[in-house]
Design a protein around this motif. Structure first.
Motif, PDB file in Angstrom:
ATOM      1  N   UNK A  58       0.845  -1.188   0.000  1.00  0.00           N
ATOM      2  CA  UNK A  58       0.000   0.000   0.000  1.00  0.00           C
ATOM      3  C   UNK A  58       0.884   1.243   0.000  1.00  0.00           C
ATOM      4  N   UNK A  59       0.538   2.197  -0.864  1.00  0.00           N
ATOM      5  CA  UNK A  59       1.263   3.460  -0.918  1.00  0.00           C
ATOM      6  C   UNK A  59       2.316   3.470  -2.005  1.00  0.00           C
ATOM      7  N   UNK A  60       2.790   4.667  -2.315  1.00  0.00           N
ATOM      8  CA  UNK A  60       3.821   4.822  -3.341  1.00  0.00           C
ATOM      9  C   UNK A  60       5.113   4.190  -2.855  1.00  0.00           C
ATOM     10  N   UNK A  61       5.769   3.454  -3.742  1.00  0.00           N
ATOM     11  CA  UNK A  61       7.007   2.760  -3.401  1.00  0.00           C
ATOM     12  C   UNK A  61       8.096   3.177  -4.383  1.00  0.00           C
ATOM     13  N   UNK A  62       9.327   3.163  -3.927  1.00  0.00           N
ATOM     14  CA  UNK A  62      10.441   3.387  -4.843  1.00  0.00           C
ATOM     15  C   UNK A  62      10.573   2.159  -5.742  1.00  0.00           C
ATOM     16  N   UNK A  63      11.260   2.328  -6.857  1.00  0.00           N
ATOM     17  CA  UNK A  63      11.456   1.199  -7.773  1.00  0.00           C
ATOM     18  C   UNK A  63      12.163   0.055  -7.053  1.00  0.00           C
ATOM     19  N   UNK A  64      13.167   0.379  -6.272  1.00  0.00           N
ATOM     20  CA  UNK A  64      13.938  -0.646  -5.560  1.00  0.00           C
ATOM     21  C   UNK A  64      13.044  -1.412  -4.582  1.00  0.00           C
ATOM     22  N   UNK A  65      12.235  -0.701  -3.820  1.00  0.00           N
ATOM     23  CA  UNK A  65      11.362  -1.343  -2.838  1.00  0.00           C
ATOM     24  C   UNK A  65      10.272  -2.163  -3.535  1.00  0.00           C
ATOM     25  N   UNK A  66       9.722  -1.624  -4.608  1.00  0.00           N
ATOM     26  CA  UNK A  66       8.698  -2.327  -5.356  1.00  0.00           C
ATOM     27  C   UNK A  66       9.265  -3.608  -5.962  1.00  0.00           C
ATOM     28  N   UNK A  67      10.428  -3.506  -6.549  1.00  0.00           N
ATOM     29  CA  UNK A  67      11.083  -4.675  -7.149  1.00  0.00           C
ATOM     30  C   UNK A  67      11.365  -5.724  -6.081  1.00  0.00           C
ATOM     31  N   UNK A  68      11.857  -5.304  -4.923  1.00  0.00           N
ATOM     32  CA  UNK A  68      12.165  -6.237  -3.835  1.00  0.00           C
ATOM     33  C   UNK A  68      10.898  -6.949  -3.349  1.00  0.00           C
ATOM     34  N   UNK A  69       9.797  -6.195  -3.296  1.00  0.00           N
ATOM     35  CA  UNK A  69       8.541  -6.769  -2.791  1.00  0.00           C
ATOM     36  C   UNK A  69       7.969  -7.821  -3.720  1.00  0.00           C
ATOM     37  N   UNK A  70       8.223  -7.673  -5.017  1.00  0.00           N
ATOM     38  CA  UNK A  70       7.643  -8.623  -5.979  1.00  0.00           C
ATOM     39  C   UNK A  70       8.675  -9.595  -6.546  1.00  0.00           C
ATOM     40  N   UNK A  71       9.928  -9.491  -6.086  1.00  0.00           N
ATOM     41  CA  UNK A  71      11.019 -10.296  -6.657  1.00  0.00           C
ATOM     42  C   UNK A  71      10.740 -11.788  -6.635  1.00  0.00           C
ATOM     43  N   UNK A  72      10.097 -12.277  -5.593  1.00  0.00           N
ATOM     44  CA  UNK A  72       9.851 -13.722  -5.510  1.00  0.00           C
ATOM     45  C   UNK A  72       8.908 -14.215  -6.605  1.00  0.00           C
ATOM     46  N   UNK A  73       8.165 -13.315  -7.225  1.00  0.00           N
ATOM     47  CA  UNK A  73       7.209 -13.707  -8.267  1.00  0.00           C
ATOM     48  C   UNK A  73       7.776 -13.533  -9.671  1.00  0.00           C
ATOM     49  N   UNK A  74       8.950 -12.883  -9.771  1.00  0.00           N
ATOM     50  CA  UNK A  74       9.518 -12.587 -11.088  1.00  0.00           C
ATOM     51  C   UNK A  74      10.357 -13.731 -11.625  1.00  0.00           C
TER      52      UNK A  74
END
Length: 109
Positions: A93-109
């Motif tokens: 939830x909320x605006x995320x930096x690219x790095x944080x967003x990438x880290x949060x979804x990395x397990x699905x990539x």
């Protein structure tokens, strides 16, 4: 690397495009009037271009899909929800930096 971009999902297409997808789907719940949503949109599209071969990136305008907003209990935007095998498995939830967003979804990539 894929050249794909995000897909727009409606209340009608949500069951097919998100819940029945054979790969994980990251859904960006946003609105045209939302400043933070506009801030993460380019990052979301960049991730979609780079990873759409493994994950579907979808966008839902909550003003056009109030039923989904209600059913998924989205209280603030932007909200990113990851669905896998028809189930919600992660939420940001909320605006995320690219790095944080990438880290949060990395397990699905």
């Amino acid at each position: 690397m894929s050249t794909g971009t995000s897909v727009t999902v409606t209340e009608q297409s949500f069951p097919t495009e998100v819940l029945a997808s054979d790969k994980p789907v990251i859904v960006d719940f946003w609105a045209t009037w939302c400043g933070p949503c506009k801030m993460i949109a380019p990052v979301f599209e960049e991730l979609a271009r780079d990873h759409s071969d493994k994950v579907t990136f979808a966008k839902v305008d909550i003003d056009q899909a109030p039923g989904l907003q209600r059913d998924l209990q989205i209280m603030s935007i932007p909200t990113l929800i990851v669905f896998k095998d028809g189930k919600q498995v992660a939420q940001l939830v909320g605006a995320q930096s690219k790095k944080k967003l990438h880290a949060a979804i990395a397990e699905f990539l």
